[in-house]
Design an enzyme around this catalytic site. Sequence first.
Site, PDB file in Angstrom:
ATOM      1  N   TRP A   1      10.611 -10.657 -19.797  1.00  0.00           N
ATOM      2  CA  TRP A   1      10.907 -10.346 -18.410  1.00  0.00           C
ATOM      3  C   TRP A   1       9.910 -10.989 -17.450  1.00  0.00           C
ATOM      4  O   TRP A   1      10.150 -11.039 -16.248  1.00  0.00           O
ATOM      5  CB  TRP A   1      10.905  -8.830 -18.208  1.00  0.00           C
ATOM      6  CG  TRP A   1       9.549  -8.177 -18.346  1.00  0.00           C
ATOM      7  CD1 TRP A   1       8.785  -8.093 -19.468  1.00  0.00           C
ATOM      8  CD2 TRP A   1       8.799  -7.522 -17.315  1.00  0.00           C
ATOM      9  NE1 TRP A   1       7.612  -7.431 -19.217  1.00  0.00           N
ATOM     10  CE2 TRP A   1       7.595  -7.056 -17.894  1.00  0.00           C
ATOM     11  CE3 TRP A   1       9.045  -7.257 -15.964  1.00  0.00           C
ATOM     12  CZ2 TRP A   1       6.633  -6.370 -17.172  1.00  0.00           C
ATOM     13  CZ3 TRP A   1       8.076  -6.567 -15.250  1.00  0.00           C
ATOM     14  CH2 TRP A   1       6.891  -6.131 -15.842  1.00  0.00           C
ATOM     15  N   ASP A   2       8.800 -11.494 -17.998  1.00  0.00           N
ATOM     16  CA  ASP A   2       7.818 -12.200 -17.176  1.00  0.00           C
ATOM     17  C   ASP A   2       8.481 -13.261 -16.306  1.00  0.00           C
ATOM     18  O   ASP A   2       8.113 -13.461 -15.150  1.00  0.00           O
ATOM     19  CB  ASP A   2       6.791 -12.928 -18.064  1.00  0.00           C
ATOM     20  CG  ASP A   2       6.142 -12.057 -19.108  1.00  0.00           C
ATOM     21  OD1 ASP A   2       6.683 -10.984 -19.418  1.00  0.00           O
ATOM     22  OD2 ASP A   2       5.091 -12.463 -19.624  1.00  0.00           O
TER      23      ASP A   2
ATOM     24  N   GLU B   1       3.445  -0.458 -21.121  1.00  0.00           N
ATOM     25  CA  GLU B   1       3.746  -0.319 -22.545  1.00  0.00           C
ATOM     26  C   GLU B   1       2.842   0.686 -23.249  1.00  0.00           C
ATOM     27  O   GLU B   1       2.909   0.817 -24.476  1.00  0.00           O
ATOM     28  CB  GLU B   1       3.678  -1.694 -23.214  1.00  0.00           C
ATOM     29  CG  GLU B   1       4.768  -2.635 -22.706  1.00  0.00           C
ATOM     30  CD  GLU B   1       4.509  -4.078 -23.067  1.00  0.00           C
ATOM     31  OE1 GLU B   1       3.635  -4.332 -23.913  1.00  0.00           O
ATOM     32  OE2 GLU B   1       5.166  -4.958 -22.484  1.00  0.00           O
TER      33      GLU B   1
ATOM     34  N   GLN C   1      -0.613  -1.631 -17.705  1.00  0.00           N
ATOM     35  CA  GLN C   1      -0.373  -2.621 -16.658  1.00  0.00           C
ATOM     36  C   GLN C   1       0.415  -1.971 -15.533  1.00  0.00           C
ATOM     37  O   GLN C   1       1.016  -0.915 -15.703  1.00  0.00           O
ATOM     38  CB  GLN C   1       0.412  -3.804 -17.209  1.00  0.00           C
ATOM     39  CG  GLN C   1       1.800  -3.441 -17.708  1.00  0.00           C
ATOM     40  CD  GLN C   1       2.372  -4.455 -18.674  1.00  0.00           C
ATOM     41  OE1 GLN C   1       1.924  -4.545 -19.805  1.00  0.00           O
ATOM     42  NE2 GLN C   1       3.342  -5.222 -18.226  1.00  0.00           N
TER      43      GLN C   1
END
Length: 795
Positions: free
Chosen positions: A361-362, A488, A593
């Site tokens: 998805w980056d 995550e 994150q």
Amino acid sequence: MITHPSYTVEPWSLRETDLNLDVLAQSESVFALSNGHVGWRGNLDEGEPHGLPGAYLNGVYERHPLPYAEAGYGYPESGQTAINVTDGKVIRLLVDDHPYDLRYGRLLSHERVLDFRTGVLSRTARWTSPGGRTVRITSRRLVSFTQRAVAAVVYEVEPEDGPASVAIQSELVANEQLPHVEGDPRVAAATESPLTPEEHYAEETRLRLVHRTDRSGLRVGAAADHTVEGPDNTRWSAQCEPDVSRLTVTADLTPGQPLRLVKFVAYGWSGERSLPSMHDQVDGAVAVAVSTGWDGLVAEQRAYLDAFWAGADVEVEGDAQIQQAVRFALFHVLQAAARGENRAIPAKGLTGTGYDGHSFWDSESYVMPVLTFTAPETVASALRWRHSTLPAARERARQLGLEGAVFPWRTIDGAECSAYWPAGTAAFHINADIALATVRYIAATGDEEFERAEGFDILVDTARLWRSVGHHDPEGVFHIDGVTGPDEYSAIARDNLYTNLMARQNLLAAADVAIRHPDRADELGVDDEEAATWRDAAARMAIPYNEALGVHEQSAGYTHFQRWDFEGTPPENYPLLLNYPYFDLYRKQVVKQADVVLAMLECPYAFTEEDKARNFAYYEALTVRDSSLSACCQAVLAADTGHLRLAYAYLAEAALMDLDDLEHNTRDGLHIASLAGTWIAVVGGFGGLRWHLGEDERPDVLGFAPRLPEALSRVVFTVQVRGRRLKVDIGPQRVRYRLVEGDPVTVLHHGDPVTLAVDAPQDRPVPPSPVRPEPQQPRGRRPEGLAELDEVAGQ
């Protein structure tokens, strides 16, 4: 690495003034050349010594079985790993029978320069052989932005202190010996000698190899041709075997008499084309390159990059290191996508095999926002690749008992490759990330043809997924349960805030596009009732919020979890995932994150200014940044909430992720998303760029809210929107908006409309930042840049 004494700070290049074998692998990544189709790591021309040899083609991979201690329904069966294809950059040198190897003899000087304006990597070396002869070697290489299959090298050698017999061996090499792969032996098996030979050829100055992968069934071809300039005694011959095709050029040289070789290399691959078709393809491509010539390729490269920088450059005054890092980042982001042409943008680009060469998805959430405003044609290409994988995504949804499409968490060809389902399958937010990238691209370009075709299909299938995976409770509130958000260190959560807000945008965008294109809606069976269910789910979407704390929850009940023991966590235990079980991480308040912070960046109008300030402070104290994706998001929200010093520190962290090797894994390839995050931190943070996509009945309009930290005296950037080029010039007290080309346009400056026309710049004052207490980070996780700023302030 930029702090290494061998690296200089320059505005338009990366220069290494001495060769250091201890950082050789990292240098191979930062000096990598690519165009999104072909990638060459920055290996030394002679092939050795090396950290990780690498030549890559976007989409070329080998399959391997995925290991499971216990099988489970819906688990992906096969993994995919990018492979090192035929290496065309190898040019070996012998001086009086002594191989030119920097570990032997005496290296007198060595310099490499990557020029961001020309796209050429240059190298100059002086070496004394074990036999005592000193030679000067120069080389230049490029991977062409204009001829997508082509790369080229100029290699020249000249003796300095007496006559020398010289041999240059230009090779195409397949199945190069690679460093030992740690971890899963199945991956090692897939990458060790992955290419089965089908054809080898060498005649005159032309070389060719064609191979095929065993399990993925991909045919890979490489061809090379050469021009040779040297004294009258220059001779050459060609030889080949299944994995090597070689041109050997020999000459007796004297000082002032160089031997020069120009090597043109072309690549091709396919899962369908025949062997004769493949070798014709690469022969044709290399013939065009030879016809263009080295000087022609360089001129084309410079013209391409001149056009790119005219619409993408970011000028930073006050910090030369950040200026260099921003241009380094933009150059590599462009390299990752420029000629991808309906292929993915891998997380490492084509600079290394980190993450097995997968796309995540980056691409949609970090890389495409940058490219949308700087090189929008590359975004259409990458989204068309996503669209081409819709059949596999629809099949995956059916396998999971869902409707619509479930895009893979990590993949090369569109099939799910994640063997860990809580972080893979359950991270459904990738579907909304792809949808938002689609909406953003259409809004920024006005590409109605794309919206009617690929965009429509993507938005409808992702909306159907959300309506299928979510449900209404007895009170009518719409919930999405059992998902993993961007963080995550939390998994299988109920109502992840980021996921729900992104899904809401996705559902509304799909309903809107169905109204605009009723004929396409009929084709896909979207009727008024289905569109109404999308709007209803969006309107009743659960938004977790803790009234007592006055903050949004990362997921329902998250703020009631026990906090991680940051005080009892030693610095050497970061990243946490390498030192603690996920069971412990998943049930504590600790953030890997940006999650809620990313939600505030992507869905800004779901939050008030006070919401943003409270949320940012709360989650700043929990976020450990064990991911390279976090610092840039935190930079933007730090700037948005008035913490400009903190934003500047996070900008430095994102910008120097690879140049300083902050994650200690740059050897595996660059962090393309973090590089893109450098632009996001500058333009989205200090420029305050936001694309208002019609949320809350606001019109679609581009907005800016510029403010600079004390360390920077000026920031200038250019964005492209709907055929217009807009330049924003920010100073400490005033900002100038200038429309460089295109029709008049209205933008927002801190919420107020500003109408721009060519040759009519508009100046506006920069309001002061709100004053708020600086938020605190977990113990030991304060960004390094803050300590440096404190030292400067105290002097």
